[in-house]
Write an enzyme that holds these catalytic residues in place. Structure first.
Site, PDB file in Angstrom:
ATOM      1  N   LYS A 288     -44.276 -97.667  81.594  1.00  9.40           N
ATOM      2  CA  LYS A 288     -44.448 -96.336  81.012  1.00  9.40           C
ATOM      3  C   LYS A 288     -44.375 -96.443  79.492  1.00  9.40           C
ATOM      4  O   LYS A 288     -43.410 -97.002  78.951  1.00  9.40           O
ATOM      5  CB  LYS A 288     -43.370 -95.387  81.531  1.00  9.40           C
ATOM      6  CG  LYS A 288     -43.578 -93.932  81.131  1.00  9.40           C
ATOM      7  CD  LYS A 288     -42.599 -93.018  81.869  1.00  9.40           C
ATOM      8  CE  LYS A 288     -42.888 -91.551  81.588  1.00  9.40           C
ATOM      9  NZ  LYS A 288     -42.004 -90.654  82.380  1.00  9.40           N
TER      10      LYS A 288
ATOM     11  N   GLN B   8     -47.960 -92.403  79.253  1.00 11.04           N
ATOM     12  CA  GLN B   8     -48.857 -92.795  80.325  1.00 11.04           C
ATOM     13  C   GLN B   8     -48.352 -94.091  80.945  1.00 11.04           C
ATOM     14  O   GLN B   8     -47.536 -94.800  80.369  1.00 11.04           O
ATOM     15  CB  GLN B   8     -50.293 -92.940  79.846  1.00 11.04           C
ATOM     16  CG  GLN B   8     -50.602 -94.098  78.942  1.00 11.04           C
ATOM     17  CD  GLN B   8     -52.056 -94.050  78.465  1.00 11.04           C
ATOM     18  OE1 GLN B   8     -52.651 -92.984  78.293  1.00 11.04           O
ATOM     19  NE2 GLN B   8     -52.643 -95.215  78.228  1.00 11.04           N
ATOM     20  N   VAL B   9     -48.846 -94.385  82.158  1.00 10.22           N
ATOM     21  CA  VAL B   9     -48.321 -95.494  82.946  1.00 10.22           C
ATOM     22  C   VAL B   9     -49.426 -96.491  83.258  1.00 10.22           C
ATOM     23  O   VAL B   9     -50.545 -96.104  83.634  1.00 10.22           O
ATOM     24  CB  VAL B   9     -47.689 -94.977  84.262  1.00 10.22           C
ATOM     25  CG1 VAL B   9     -47.179 -96.141  85.111  1.00 10.22           C
ATOM     26  CG2 VAL B   9     -46.557 -94.003  83.958  1.00 10.22           C
TER      27      VAL B   9
ATOM     28  N   ASP C 141     -37.261 -82.216  88.335  1.00  6.69           N
ATOM     29  CA  ASP C 141     -38.702 -82.061  88.118  1.00  6.69           C
ATOM     30  C   ASP C 141     -39.438 -82.500  89.383  1.00  6.69           C
ATOM     31  O   ASP C 141     -40.339 -83.338  89.349  1.00  6.69           O
ATOM     32  CB  ASP C 141     -39.139 -82.891  86.914  1.00  6.69           C
ATOM     33  CG  ASP C 141     -40.479 -82.436  86.348  1.00  6.69           C
ATOM     34  OD1 ASP C 141     -40.900 -81.302  86.664  1.00  6.69           O
ATOM     35  OD2 ASP C 141     -41.103 -83.188  85.587  1.00  6.69           O
TER      36      ASP C 141
ATOM     37  N   ALA D 289     -51.756 -93.211  85.379  1.00 11.53           N
ATOM     38  CA  ALA D 289     -51.278 -91.833  85.228  1.00 11.53           C
ATOM     39  C   ALA D 289     -51.142 -91.535  83.744  1.00 11.53           C
ATOM     40  O   ALA D 289     -50.796 -92.410  82.952  1.00 11.53           O
ATOM     41  CB  ALA D 289     -49.936 -91.639  85.933  1.00 11.53           C
ATOM     42  N   SER D 290     -51.425 -90.280  83.390  1.00 15.17           N
ATOM     43  CA  SER D 290     -51.334 -89.877  81.988  1.00 15.17           C
ATOM     44  C   SER D 290     -50.803 -88.460  81.909  1.00 15.17           C
ATOM     45  O   SER D 290     -51.271 -87.566  82.618  1.00 15.17           O
ATOM     46  CB  SER D 290     -52.708 -89.968  81.317  1.00 15.17           C
ATOM     47  OG  SER D 290     -52.638 -89.564  79.972  1.00 15.17           O
ATOM     48  N   ALA D 291     -49.805 -88.249  81.047  1.00 11.81           N
ATOM     49  CA  ALA D 291     -49.223 -86.920  80.847  1.00 11.81           C
ATOM     50  C   ALA D 291     -49.084 -86.659  79.358  1.00 11.81           C
ATOM     51  O   ALA D 291     -49.536 -87.453  78.526  1.00 11.81           O
ATOM     52  CB  ALA D 291     -47.882 -86.821  81.559  1.00 11.81           C
TER      53      ALA D 291
END
Length: 511
Positions: A146, A131-132, A281, A125-127
């Site tokens: 993370k 990222q993870v 969230d 996952a990337s934000a």
């Protein structure tokens, strides 16, 4: 570098016609007249709201997050603009793995192979902030790791400075700029970002939520492995489930979607009213659903960077208002707003009651699929502005989370009756707060204070009488009198409670 960034922002703004939006809102000002001489009038096929969303997406992740946060402030925006900003997607390409390894080695002072038994090079996952990666601890425990984006702190600082400058210009150039308080909005955004940049804080949020739901059969929260956490790294238990947005897959696996939707409502109200600490969230990307074993059908919470908190006063106020809404007691709702000081003291309760009734009455006795909470909230905000009601900052994230709950409920079970699901929970909670159990709990909690205060009363009285200052003596005596009166009231309450309990026991024995 800041000048280059400003130049790029200006080019993006011109390409998407944001200058025309500014001209439209400053047309009657001197500044607007001057700008029209410099900037030519142009036409665009997309609506202004769409052009703003596209511009924010072009400017990068920080501006995307700002747009996402701004979309929750429907008290500040036109409905079309708020709806468009809500479409912003924080899809960010991952940063190179060698940078992730360097960040981990800087945090631990050792190589990744010395810290972890396994580290998956491909991120899952990337934000915009982090990222993870998956991996394993030396004892074989599977974990999610993370990692903050390298250099993200300086990027955010520069972009926030530019946003603050833009907000100041909006206040000066736009007629409604001051009313919308753009600089306060930017400051609120900066606070949330600061929280997200410290992964130790996120780890603490995760740990608190896990402790709150330790024995829950509805919600799973990953365990935090503190020995491996730092300001730029968070290591937690790897959770197994599927995204809640995969409705067809869950249905095929036999997950009870109706029960899942009801559990979501109960989890939300439990976080808000029992704990005063809630996940703020709750979009589908941050929620999984377990599909195997005894935990099948349970929620799994992820990403704890944004959490909301409420005081006891906030919880009491919200519970009373929710119950009043459920009972359609709009006078009580209006009076609660006046008592809380959220509307001016001179507000006519009957007029406020009538306005609230006009907003809320149409939504009752309808399934969730027929209710638009977005429109309901919008009309409530319009009513708030009409009566000069102040929007409470501590409730903004709660409003955002309610909208998330609405979206999840629509996906899982369009016929979910949110009111019928929430009302019994709130009634139980209110009973716990104001009933006999609440009184006994308060007596138990205050007992240590009484034990420490009562023996001091003779000494305090003597000191007050011996005090040379008449005014100080008077104040001391008044304070002491109030304390004695409060203690007497509590003692009377204890006696009354004991007599009531004795009466109940005698009644049972005599039956």
């Amino acid at each position: 570098m800041r000048l280059l960034r400003l130049a790029r922002i200006s080019l993006v703004a011109l390409r998407h016609g944001l200058d025309q939006m500014i001209l439209d809102r400053t047309a009657t000002t001197r500044v607007g007249a001057c700008l029209r001489r410099v900037l030519p009038a142009r036409s665009f096929s997309e609506a202004p709201e769409v052009r703003l969303r596209l511009a924010l997406e072009s400017l990068g992740p920080i501006f995307v997050k700002f747009g996402q946060m701004l979309s929750t402030r429907r008290d500040l925006l036109a409905p079309a603009l708020a709806d468009e900003l809500a479409k912003l997607q924080d899809r960010v390409p991952p940063f190179p793995t060698d940078q992730a390894l360097a960040r981990l080695e800087a945090e631990y002072g050792r190589t990744v192979n010395e810290v972890f038994a396994r580290f998956d090079m491909q991120p899952v996952a990337s934000a915009s902030i982090a990222q993870v990666h998956f991996g394993a601890l030396p004892d074989g425990t599977e974990v999610a790791i993370k990692i903050l984006r390298p250099g993200i702190e300086s990027i955010i600082a520069k972009d926030l400075a530019l946003l603050d400058t833009a907000a100041a210009l909006i206040e000066r150039l736009w007629v409604d700029g001051r009313r919308l308080k753009p600089r306060e909005v930017v400051a609120e955004f900066a606070k949330h970002l600061d929280d997200e940049l410290d992964l130790m804080r996120e780890a603490a949020n995760c740990s608190q939520l896990r402790r709150n739901f330790k024995d829950s059969t509805q919600l799973q929260v990953p365990e935090v492995y503190w020995d491996f956490c730092g300001k730029s790294v968070m290591v937690m238990q790897r959770m197994h489930g599927i995204p809640i947005s995969q409705i067809d897959t869950m249905r095929a696996l036999g997950v009870d979607l109706a029960a899942l939707s009801r559990a979501g409502v109960e989890i939300f109200f439990t976080q808000v009213f029992r704990d005063g600490f809630f996940h703020a969230d709750m979009h589908p990307g941050n929620i999984l659903v377990a599909t195997e074993g005894v935990r099948r059908g349970q929620y799994i919470a992820l990403d704890f960077g944004i959490m909301g908190t409420l005081t006891d006063r906030d919880k009491q106020y919200l519970a009373q208002n929710f119950l009043a809404f459920f009972k359609r007691d709009y006078k009580r709702v209006a009076q609660a707003h006046v008592d809380a000081g959220w509307v001016p003291p001179g507000t006519r309760v009957d007029e406020f009651e009538s306005a609230i009734r006009a907003v809320c009455e149409p939504i009752f006795d309808k399934p969730l699929k027929d209710i638009s909470f977005g429109k309901t909230l919008l009309r409530l905000f319009q009513t708030a502005r009409r009566f000069q009601m102040e929007v409470q900052p501590q409730l903004v994230m709660l409003q955002k989370t309610l909208l998330n709950i609405e979206g999840l409920g629509r996906q899982l079970n369009p016929d979910l009756d949110l009111w019928a699901t929430a009302k019994p929970f709130l009634e139980r909670w209110m009973s716990d707060q104001v009933g006999p159990r609440a009184l006994l709990r308060h007596l138990r909690d205050e007992a240590p204070n009484w034990a420490g205060t009562l023996p001091q009363l003779p000494r305090l009285m003597h000191q007050a009488l011996q005090d040379n200052s008449t005014e100080q003596a008077r104040r001391a005596l008044e304070n002491m009198g109030r304390r004695i009166e409060a203690q007497q009231k509590m003692i009377y309450a204890c006696v009354a409670t004991l007599l009531l309990l004795c009466g109940l026991v005698l009644a049972l024995l005599l039956r």
